[in-house]
Scaffold this active site. Structure first.
Site, mmCIF file in Angstrom:
data_model
loop_
_atom_site.group_PDB
_atom_site.id
_atom_site.type_symbol
_atom_site.label_atom_id
_atom_site.label_comp_id
_atom_site.label_asym_id
_atom_site.label_seq_id
_atom_site.Cartn_x
_atom_site.Cartn_y
_atom_site.Cartn_z
ATOM 1 N N ASP A 141 -10.579 3.422 1.760
ATOM 2 C CA ASP A 141 -10.590 2.973 3.034
ATOM 3 C C ASP A 141 -11.630 4.055 3.930
ATOM 4 O O ASP A 141 -12.537 3.529 4.901
ATOM 5 C CB ASP A 141 -9.341 2.806 3.988
ATOM 6 N N LYS A 177 0.621 -1.395 -0.044
ATOM 7 C CA LYS A 177 0.121 0.044 0.096
ATOM 8 C C LYS A 177 0.712 1.237 0.063
ATOM 9 O O LYS A 177 0.348 2.373 -0.393
ATOM 10 C CB LYS A 177 -0.804 -0.194 1.022
#
Ligand code: ATR
Length: 277
Positions: free
Chosen positions: A105, A68
């Protein structure tokens, strides 16, 4: 020219990911001529994988641990909020082999609460966020976006909370987990972003009884679905939202970007994923 639109989730390891089940359900539901596959990509293979996206092999995909942060440098453009969160979890292939990265997210966090606790953010009072790691960043950005007037960031390691509060800026104040009691009375929301709750762990001495009766308690841990924190909150009559919805809702923006249809988190989808936990 791609005919079948191919999407992916890459990680290392990747075989426990629920993302293929989520996206596969939506692909079938919307009768899309597409696919979504989990691909194990070791860190040293990441640049070559990204080159294959540039060459047209995929319309985009998700990126998970441990890529990520590393994938940032390989994108041609990165959404500003993903930059603040410090992580990219979704890639979209664009014309001329360009790759755009963003982070879903924080949208997953908001979508979960919007669906399961309507009105939760209306009063935008004090929120308490437990933990100052990667997941906390997305939650802090989400709460800042929703206009909370005070966000109290409490962490076992106080220095990390202080540094993150300074970095995020705005209405974030930092403290130690042990200071929960002094902030609880004025809080409308408590969010756990730590790993506490997994593997039979639990918070000790978190005085949930000091929260207002109207407070909402939510957890990003979803294994177990009802963490000790949520069970304690429910026993006190507080509203709770579990973490599975965040996993489901964070998948929506990527699917929409790759396949052009905005999918829904339905009770059936939730049940299918819950059955695998
Ligand atoms: P993630 O990216 O999933 O948020 P992380 O960056 O490793 O993971 O952050 C984990 C968070 O859980 C941190 O806030 C960590 O507290 P420290 O900064 O003090 O390490 C917190 N955490 C993990 N285990 C904990 C425990 N047993 N007690 C208190 N906090 C814990």
């Amino acid at each position: 020219m791609i005919h079948v639109k191919k999407a992916f989730v890459i990680g290392h390891p990747i075989k426990h990911s629920r993302s293929p089940l989520i996206h596969g359900t939506w692909i079938a539901e919307h009768r899309i001529d597409g696919s979504y596959e989990a691909i194990d990509v070791a860190p040293e293979a990441l640049p070559a994988f990204v080159d294959s996206i540039r060459a047209g092999a995929f319309v985009g995909g998700n990126v998970t641990i441990p890529h990520k942060e590393a994938v940032f440098a390989l994108c041609d453009s990165v959404d500003p909020l993903a930059r603040t969160i410090g992580a990219v979890n979704t890639l979209v292939a664009q014309p001329e082999g360009r790759i755009h990265g963003f982070n879903t997210d924080y949208m997953g966090f908001l979508g979960n609460l919007d669906q399961n606790a309507p009105g939760w953010g209306d009063r935008r009072v004090r929120a308490i966020v437990l933990g100052a790691g990667g997941a906390a960043r997305a939650v802090l950005v989400a709460l800042r976006e929703r206009g909370f007037s005070e966000i109290v960031l409490l962490n076992r390691t106080v220095d990390k909370a202080v540094a993150l509060a300074a970095e995020i800026g705005g209405p974030v104040v930092a403290g130690a987990l042990g200071e929960f009691a002094s902030y609880a009375a004025g809080a409308g929301l408590v969010v756990n972003t730590t790993s506490i709750g997994m593997h039979d762990t639990r918070f000790e001495d978190l005085e949930l009884g000091l929260l207002p009766r109207t407070a909402l308690v939510t957890d990003i841990v979803y294994v177990p679905l009802v963490t000790p924190l949520l069970a304690d909150a429910r026993a006190l009559g507080l509203r709770t939202v579990d973490g599975l919805g965040m996993l489901l809702h964070q998948a929506i923006p990527g699917f929409e970007a790759w396949f052009g249809v905005r999918p829904a988190v339905t009770p059936e989808l939730r049940a299918r994923v819950e059955a695998t936990l």
